[in-house]
Design a protein around this motif. Structure first.
Motif, PDB file in Angstrom:
ATOM      1  N   VAL A 398      39.107-123.252 -32.605  1.00  0.00           N
ATOM      2  CA  VAL A 398      40.002-123.306 -31.449  1.00  0.00           C
ATOM      3  C   VAL A 398      40.700-121.955 -31.338  1.00  0.00           C
ATOM      4  CG1 VAL A 398      41.996-124.427 -30.405  1.00  0.00           C
ATOM      5  CG2 VAL A 398      40.350-125.777 -31.723  1.00  0.00           C
ATOM      6  N   GLY A 399      40.514-121.293 -30.241  1.00  0.00           N
ATOM      7  CA  GLY A 399      41.145-119.997 -30.028  1.00  0.00           C
ATOM      8  C   GLY A 399      42.255-120.088 -29.000  1.00  0.00           C
ATOM      9  N   GLY A 400      42.560-118.953 -28.422  1.00  0.00           N
ATOM     10  CA  GLY A 400      43.592-118.919 -27.391  1.00  0.00           C
ATOM     11  C   GLY A 400      43.107-119.539 -26.100  1.00  0.00           C
ATOM     12  N   LEU A 401      44.040-119.710 -25.180  1.00  0.00           N
ATOM     13  CA  LEU A 401      43.705-120.228 -23.861  1.00  0.00           C
ATOM     14  C   LEU A 401      42.919-119.192 -23.067  1.00  0.00           C
ATOM     15  CD1 LEU A 401      47.157-121.817 -22.968  1.00  0.00           C
ATOM     16  CD2 LEU A 401      45.076-123.047 -23.569  1.00  0.00           C
ATOM     17  N   GLU A 402      42.245-119.661 -22.036  1.00  0.00           N
ATOM     18  CA  GLU A 402      41.499-118.775 -21.149  1.00  0.00           C
ATOM     19  C   GLU A 402      42.443-117.730 -20.563  1.00  0.00           C
ATOM     20  OE1 GLU A 402      39.348-119.095 -16.775  1.00  0.00           O
ATOM     21  OE2 GLU A 402      40.821-120.552 -17.458  1.00  0.00           O
ATOM     22  N   LEU A 403      42.055-116.460 -20.699  1.00  0.00           N
ATOM     23  CA  LEU A 403      42.896-115.350 -20.245  1.00  0.00           C
ATOM     24  C   LEU A 403      42.364-114.764 -18.941  1.00  0.00           C
ATOM     25  CD1 LEU A 403      43.444-113.471 -23.617  1.00  0.00           C
ATOM     26  CD2 LEU A 403      45.258-114.446 -22.201  1.00  0.00           C
TER      27      LEU A 403
END
Length: 931
Positions: A398-403
Motif C-alpha cells: 500500500v503506497g500513497g494516494l494517487e498524485l
C-alpha cells in the motif's frame, strides 16, 4: 388445500396437485370468495361483481351454476348461509394472508427484517389474481396488495442498506426505480446505495431525474426529506457512509479515494485466504482494511467480522488471547488456546482483521498458519509494515494516494485522490477552506512533497487552521517538525509523523538501523551495488542484500522494477528521518566519502558515445542524476579531483540531454578549486568543457578552453588525449568559419590517432576533415572522407559515429542532386539516432529532410523546420557547422518563396507536434504527414 392469489389464481390439493377453478366466471367467483377472508357474501353482491350493471335475466340461476362448478373442487368448504356464500380457508392456506403475517411480524432488527420480508416477498409469483378477471374487488385487491408488496420491498431494502449491502442492491434498485419512477422512497434508496458504492455523481443524477419527473408529470416538488438526502450526498455527509459490521469502529471522517485499490483487494481476498496489506507508517493500511471489511460486511461473512488491534500488544503471547476474546472462544483447561479458537471457528464463514502486526509478526505468523490449516472457511486480513511470511499469503503493498502531475491543470489536480483528501480534511480543519484555481498549485506541491501519504496529508491539513496553502508549502522543507496534530482520537504514534517513523525504526535490529542510516546519503534512490559499497564494514552484519531485503519487507524501502536496473528508494519523509539518524550516528562525512567514491567509479565504467548500450546508459545516468549531483557537490569541498572526474566522465550525458549549461557549471566549479597543473583529468575536463561550450553556441569560450586543454595534453605527452583535443579544436574552428585552421587541426588529430593506433580517433578525424572539405565545397573529397569514416566507425562498432557519417553522406548526395540516395542515407541515419536516443542527431536529419522538401513540398518543409527550431531551443543546441546553417537558411527561403509568403522572421514553434512523432512519421513512410 392451498390457495394462491399473489400471481395467477391457483388451487392446490393437499398433495400439491393443481385443481382447475373452471371457466373465467368461476375463477372470478373464486377470487371474490377468497378476498372475503372467511366472511359471507350476499348473492346480489356476487352478481354485481360478476356482471356489473348489466346482469343476465337469469343471473341468480347462472350464479348457482358457477357455484355448483366450484363445489366440485372445493367440496364442503364452500357453503351457503343466511348472510350469503362463504369459502372457509384455514390458517396458512392463503398466500396473501401469509405475506401480510410475515411483513407485519418482521420486527426492527435489520437481519430479522430482511429474513421475514424476504420470505414473504418470496411468495409472489406475478401479477395479483392473474386470470381472475376485472371485477371491482379484484382490481382493488391488485392495487392494495401491490402497494403492500412495494412497501415490503422498501422496508427490506432499508434493512439491507443498514447491513451494508449497498453494492448488491444497486442493480435491483435501478430496475425498481425504472418501473416506478415517481416512487420517492425507492429513488432515495437508490441514491444512497450509489453514493455508498462510490458513485456519488450517479446518485446526484437520480435525484435530478426524480425532481424533473415530479415537476413534469405531477407538478410537484420532491419532499423535504429527499432534498435533504440529496444535499447530504452532495456535501459528502459522513453520516451517510455505508455502515460496517458492529465489531468495526465507525470512522469519524469520510473515506476518500482508493476505490480501485478496494476493488482489487476485494477481488484478491475472494481468491486467497490470507491477504496482507504492507507499507510504511502513514499509508493508510488500517483505514483501507477497515473500509474493505465494512464494504464486504456480513453478506460475505455471515458468521462475523472480528477486528484485533495489535498495536498496543505488549508481548507476543497476547496475540492469541486478543483473538480469543474477539471471537468469544473461552480458554479450556489443558487445551492450547489456539486449538480452542480453531474449534470455535472451524466451520465459520468469518473474516478476522489483524491490524498493526509488525512488532509481533512471529506470533501472528504462527497463529495464522495454524488457523488456516484448521479452519477451512476462515479468511485473514492483515496489516503490517512487513509480510508475515507464511504459506498462502498474498501481499499487497500500500503506497500513497494517487498524485496529480506537477503540471496538472486545476481540473485534473482536483480529481486526484491526494488533493481530494487534502481538500476534505482541510475543510474539517478550517470552515470554508477550499482549494481554488489560485491555490491548487500549492496543494499539488504539498501532496507531491508528502508522496501522497494519507497520514502526512491529514497532519498537513490540520496545519491549515493557522497557515494558508502557500505558507504550508513553504514550510514543508522539514515535514517531520511541521506535521504534528493535537488530535487525541489518533493513536499516539500517528499524532506526529516523526512518531510514526520512530515506531518503524525501533523495530529494526542493529545492522538494519546502521544500513538504514547510511542509505540516507543517496538521492532519489540507488541500485543494489551502490548499497553494498556503502554498507561495507558494518559490524556483525549479514550480507547487504539481506539487509536491503529486510528494509523492503519493513516498508522502509520501495523497489522500482521498471527501470533498466532495479533501484530502491525511500519516501521523502522516511528519507528525512534517515538523514537525521545518519547525523546522529556521527558517520555523515565518512558515508558521503564512500558515496562519492562509488559514483566516481561507477561513472567511469559508463561508456562514452556510440555503443549499442548507449540508450541503456543514458537511462541509467538519468535515474542517477541526483546522486551524481550530490557526489560532486560534496566532493567540491575538499575532494575537487573527485568532482572533476565525475563531471568530466558525465559530460556527454549533459550534451545528449541538452543540459549543457549545468554540465559546464559543474566543470567550471571543479576546475576552479582543483589543483592546477598538467594532469590527465584536468585535460579531459577542459576538453569536455570546450565541447559543451561549442554545442551551446559559445564558440569563443570553446576555442579558449580547447587551447588550454591542448597545452595540458602537450605537457603530458598524451597522444590519445592530443588526438581528441585536436579534434575538439577542429570542430570549434569549423563553427567559427576558420576553415584553414580547422583542416590543420584535423590533420594533427589524424596523425596522433595513427601513432597510437586509435581506430575510433582515426574515424573521427576522417569525419571532421570531410566536414571541413564539405564546407569548402570540395564535395568529392568530402564524400571519400565520409566513406572512410563510416568504414572505420563500423569497424570499432561506434553506432553514433556511423549515424553521423551516413547522415553526412546524405548531405553530399543531396548537394550533388542525388535526391533519392540522400533520402536513403537520411532515413538510415535517423533510425540509428532514434535507437540511440540522440535527439540532436535526429534534428540534424529532420532539417536535412526539410531541405529536400523545400521546393516541392514547402508546407511540410516549413513545418519540419518549425519543429526543429523549437526543439533546438529546448535542448540549447544551436547549429554551428557553417554549411549546415547556410543550408537551413536556404531551405527556409526556398520554402517561403514556393508559398509566395512574405520574407522576414524565423520559424516559430509548433506545440502540437513532437520530435518523436516526426521521427516515427519519417521512418514509417518516408514522409511526415500532419494528423
Amino acid at each position: 388445500m392451498r390457495f394462491g392469489i399473489l400471481g395467477p389464481l391457483e388451487v392446490l390439493a393437499d398433495d400439491g396437485e393443481p385443481l382447475s377453478p373452471g371457466s373465467p366466471k368461476q375463477r372470478t367467483l373464486l377470487a371474490l370468495l377468497l378476498l372475503a377472508d372467511n366472511r359471507p357474501i350476499p348473492a346480489e353482491r356476487l352478481i354485481d361483481e360478476l356482471w356489473g350493471t348489466d346482469p343476465p335475466a337469469t343471473g341468480t340461476a347462472t350464479l348457482q351454476v358457477h357455484l355448483s362448478g366450484l363445489r366440485k373442487i372445493l367440496g364442503n368448504r364452500l357453503q351457503r348461509t343466511p348472510a350469503g356464500y362463504v369459502l372457509h380457508v384455514k390458517e396458512g392456506e392463503l398466500d396473501a394472508t401469509e405475506f401480510i403475517r410475515l411483513t407485519t411480524s418482521a420486527g426492527q432488527e435489520p437481519g430479522e427484517v430482511v429474513a421475514r420480508l424476504g420470505e414473504g416477498l418470496g411468495l409472489w409469483r406475478g401479477e395479483v389474481l392473474g386470470g381472475a378477471g376485472e371485477a371491482a374487488s379484484v382490481v382493488g385487491a391488485r392495487e392494495r396488495l401491490g402497494e403492500l408488496r412495494l412497501e415490503a420491498l422498501e422496508r427490506r431494502v432499508e434493512a439491507e442498506l443498514a447491513l451494508g449491502r449497498h453494492r448488491a442492491l444497486v442493480s435491483e434498485l435501478t430496475a425498481l426505480v425504472a418501473a416506478h419512477p415517481l416512487r420517492e422512497r425507492l429513488s432515495g434508496q437508490l441514491m444512497l446505495a450509489l453514493h455508498q458504492s462510490g458513485r456519488t455523481a450517479d446518485a446526484n443524477g437520480i435525484y435530478v431525474r426524480f425532481e424533473t419527473a415530479c415537476r413534469d408529470e405531477l407538478g410537484t416538488e420532491p419532499s423535504d426529506r429527499l432534498r435533504a438526502l440529496a444535499e447530504g450526498i452532495r456535501r459528502n455527509d459522513p453520516t451517510l457512509d455505508a455502515p460496517g459490521p458492529a465489531a468495526l469502529p465507525v470512522p469519524a471522517s469520510r473515506f476518500v479515494g482508493r476505490r480501485r485499490e478496494l476493488d482489487r483487494i476485494e477481488e484478491l481476498l475472494g481468491t486467497c485466504r490470507l491477504l496482507t496489506l504492507t507499507g510504511p507508517g502513514g499509508t493508510g493500511k488500517t483505514r483501507l482494511a477497515l473500509q474493505l471489511a465494512r464494504d464486504l460486511g456480513t453478506a460475505h461473512y455471515p458468521d462475523g467480522i472480528h477486528l484485533i488491534e495489535l498495536a498496543g500488544s505488549s508481548d507476543e503471547a497476547s496475540v492469541t488471547g486478543r483473538l480469543a476474546a474477539a471471537v468469544g472462544a473461552r480458554e479450556l483447561p489443558g487445551e492450547p488456546l489456539a486449538t480452542t479458537i480453531a474449534v470455535h471457528l472451524q466451520h465459520a464463514r468469518a473474516l478476522v482483521v489483524l491490524d498493526n502486526c509488525e512488532h509481533v509478526v512471529d506470533a501472528v505468523a504462527e497463529l495464522a498458519d495454524y488457523l488456516l490449516n484448521h479452519c477451512g472457511s476462515l479468511r485473514l486480513l492483515v496489516t503490517s509494515r512487513e509480510p508475515i511470511a507464511v504459506t498462502g499469503e498474498t501481499v499487497v503493498p500500500v503506497g500513497g494516494l494517487e498524485l496529480p502531475r506537477a503540471d496538472a491543470s486545476y481540473e485534473e489536480a482536483t480529481r486526484s485522490e491526494a488533493i481530494r483528501l487534502l481538500a476534505a480534511r482541510g475543510a474539517t480543519a478550517r470552515a470554508g477552506f477550499r482549494i481554488t484555481p489560485d491555490t491548487y498549485r500549492s496543494a499539488v506541491a504539498v501532496c507531491r512533497q508528502l508522496d501522497g501519504l494519507p497520514l502526512a496529508i491529514e497532519l498537513a491539513a490540520a496545519r491549515l487552521r493557522m497557515l494558508n496553502l502557500t505558507e504550508l508549502e513553504q514550510r514543508l522543507e522539514r515535514p517531520l517538525d511541521l506535521l504534528t496534530a493535537d488530535n487525541r482520537s489518533l493513536p499516539r504514534r500517528h499524532r506526529a509523523l516523526r512518531s510514526t517513523l520512530e515506531w518503524s525504526h525501533d523495530l529494526l535490529d542493529k545492522p538494519e538501523r546502521a544500513l538504514f542510516a547510511r542509505l540516507a546519503v543517496f538521492v532519489d534512490g540507488f541500485p543494489l551495488e551502490a548499497a553494498e559499497y556503502i554498507g561495507t564494514g558494518l559490524d556483525d552484519a549479514p550480507p547487504v542484500l539481506d539487509l536491503v531485503s529486510r528494509l523492503v519487507h519493513r516498508s522502509l524501502l520501495v523497489p522500482d522494477l521498471d527501470g533498466p536496473v532495479t533501484r530502491y528508494r525511500m519516501l521523502e519523509t522516511i528519507h528525512e528521518y534517515a538523514v537525521e539518524r545518519l547525523a546522529a550516528a556521527g558517520d555523515a562525512d565518512s558515508v558521503a566519502e564512500l558515496h562519492g567514491k562509488w559514483w566516481q567509479q561507477w561513472v567511469e565504467t559508463a561508456p562514452q558515445f556510440g555503443g549499442d548500450d548507449h540508450a541503456f546508459w543514458l537511462a541509467r545516468l538519468t535515474s542517477e542524476l541526483g546522486n551524481l549531483r550530490a557526489a560532486m557537490d560534496w566532493a567540491l569541498d575538499g575532494q575537487a579531483e573527485q568532482a572533476l572526474a565525475i563531471a568530466t566522465r558525465s559530460w556527454w550525458f549533459w550534451w545528449t540531454t541538452g543540459q549543457m549549461n549545468e554540465g559546464s557549471q559543474w566543470l567550471q566549479r571543479a576546475l576552479a578549486v582543483a589543483e592546477p597543473g598538467a594532469r590527465a583529468v584536468r585535460g579531459e575536463a577542459l576538453r569536455a568543457a570546450a565541447a559543451l561550450a561549442r554545442n551551446s553556441g559559445d564558440l569563443e569560450t570553446a576555442r579558449k578552453l580547447g587551447l588550454e586543454a591542448l597545452a595540458v595534453q602537450q605537457e603530458l605527452g598524451d597522444r590519445r588525449g592530443l588526438a581528441m583535443v585536436w579534434n575538439n579544436l577542429c570542430m570549434t574552428a569549423t563553427g567559427q568559419r576558420d576553415l584553414d585552421a580547422a583542416l590543420e587541426y584535423a590533420e594533427h588529430s589524424r596523425q596522433e590517432a595513427e601513432l597510437v593506433g586509435a581506430e575510433r580517433g582515426l574515424a573521427i578525424a576522417a569525419n571532421n576533415t570531410a566536414t571541413v572539405l564539405r564546407c569548402l565545397g570540395r564535395l568529392d573529397e568530402a564524400a571519400a572522407g565520409f566513406s572512410e569514416a563510416l568504414e572505420l566507425f563500423s569497424g570499432c562498432e561506434d553506432r553514433r559515429g556511423e549515424a553521423a557519417a551516413v547522415g553526412n553522406l546524405g548531405v553530399i548526395a543531396a548537394r550533388q542532386g542525388r535526391v533519392e540516395k540522400a533520402r536513403e542515407y537520411y532515413l538510415r541515419s535517423l533510425k540509428l539516432y532514434q535507437e540511440l536516443q540522440l535527439e540532436e542527431g535526429e534534428l540534424d536529419m529532420v532539417e536535412a529532410w526539410a531541405g529536400l522538401e523545400a521546393a516541392d513540398n514547402p508546407e511540410e518543409a516549413l513545418r519540419l523546420l518549425r519543429i526543429a527550431d523549437r526543439e533546438r531551443r529546448r535542448l540549447g543546441a544551436p547549429l554551428f557547422v557553417p554549411d549546415e546553417i547556410d543550408a537551413r537558411a536556404e531551405a527556409l527561403t526556398t520554402a517561403r518563396s514556393a508559398l509566395t509568403a512574405p520574407e522576414g522572421g524565423g520559424p516559430v514553434g509548433d506545440e502540437g507536434e513532437s520530435l518523436a512523432d516526426v521521427v516515427v512519421g519519417l521512418l514509417s513512410g518516408g514522409r511526415f504527414r500532419r494528423s
